[in-house]
Design an enzyme around this catalytic site. Sequence first.
Site, short mmCIF file in Angstrom:
data_model
loop_
_atom_site.label_atom_id
_atom_site.label_comp_id
_atom_site.label_asym_id
_atom_site.label_seq_id
_atom_site.Cartn_x
_atom_site.Cartn_y
_atom_site.Cartn_z
N LYS A 249 0.84 -1.20 0.00
CA LYS A 249 0.00 0.00 0.00
C LYS A 249 0.88 1.25 0.00
O LYS A 249 0.71 2.14 -0.83
CB LYS A 249 -0.92 -0.02 1.23
CG LYS A 249 -1.88 1.15 1.27
CD LYS A 249 -2.73 1.12 2.51
CE LYS A 249 -1.96 1.66 3.70
NZ LYS A 249 -2.75 1.79 4.92
N ASP B 278 -6.27 0.34 0.71
CA ASP B 278 -6.37 0.66 2.14
C ASP B 278 -7.74 0.17 2.62
O ASP B 278 -8.48 -0.49 1.88
CB ASP B 278 -6.15 2.16 2.40
CG ASP B 278 -7.39 2.97 2.07
OD1 ASP B 278 -8.24 2.49 1.28
OD2 ASP B 278 -7.54 4.08 2.61
#
Length: 226
Positions: free
Chosen positions: A134, A152
């Site tokens: 991420k 996320d």
Amino acid sequence: MQPEKNSRQPDSVAQIKSRAGRIRKFLKNRYPATETPLIYGTSFQLLVAVILSAQCTDRQVNRVTPTLFRQLKTPADFAGARLKAIEKLIRSTGFYHNKAKNIKNCARIILDEHRGRVPRALDELVALPGVGRKTANVVLGAAFGIPGIVVDTHVARISGRLGLTENKDPVKIEFGLMEIIPKTEWSDFCLRLIFFGRETCAARKPKCPVCGLHAICPYPDKTKAL
Ligand code: SF4
């Protein structure tokens, strides 16, 4: 994240792609600008800000980084700083012992192995301490314009509700979205989903009655009242 109830029949790939196209169009109209809300000056500072944003709001990170980056600007500054000094500066972002250690080690590795520059390859970024896919994809997209799917909590939740994925595992969601979103839009699409998640499709009380995607959203638990 708690699994969400979903008993509908699986969609065909064509149906999912078609829905994804409508969602992209809607989000593009609603959020034409796609700049990360994090404040930074250099790619290294962006990396630091994204590490700090774990379990912390962007707003809180933006409260901390101006002072932090006034005192420590470069990988050499962070590598040479005392751990306690970094901890003190980032304390209010939470988990500051680990974050400080990771940032200092990142800085040292970037100096030793990457000539002081943030690497531009996903595999090199995820080899840095405290940097997962991420974080790496946020840095690649925002700092270098290299598209990446950023999964996320918002992207995972909303992709599931909108029937773009049936997976819960972030890496599987990432690879699934890569198949249905054009590559040039990967970073922007995810950032728009994050904005949408903060404003409308929140985890606890999504604003389904006023949501512009209500008609095409297959989420079975759409709320009836605000
Ligand atoms: S209808 Fe509700 S669950 Fe579906 S995208 Fe909109 S806010 Fe989210």
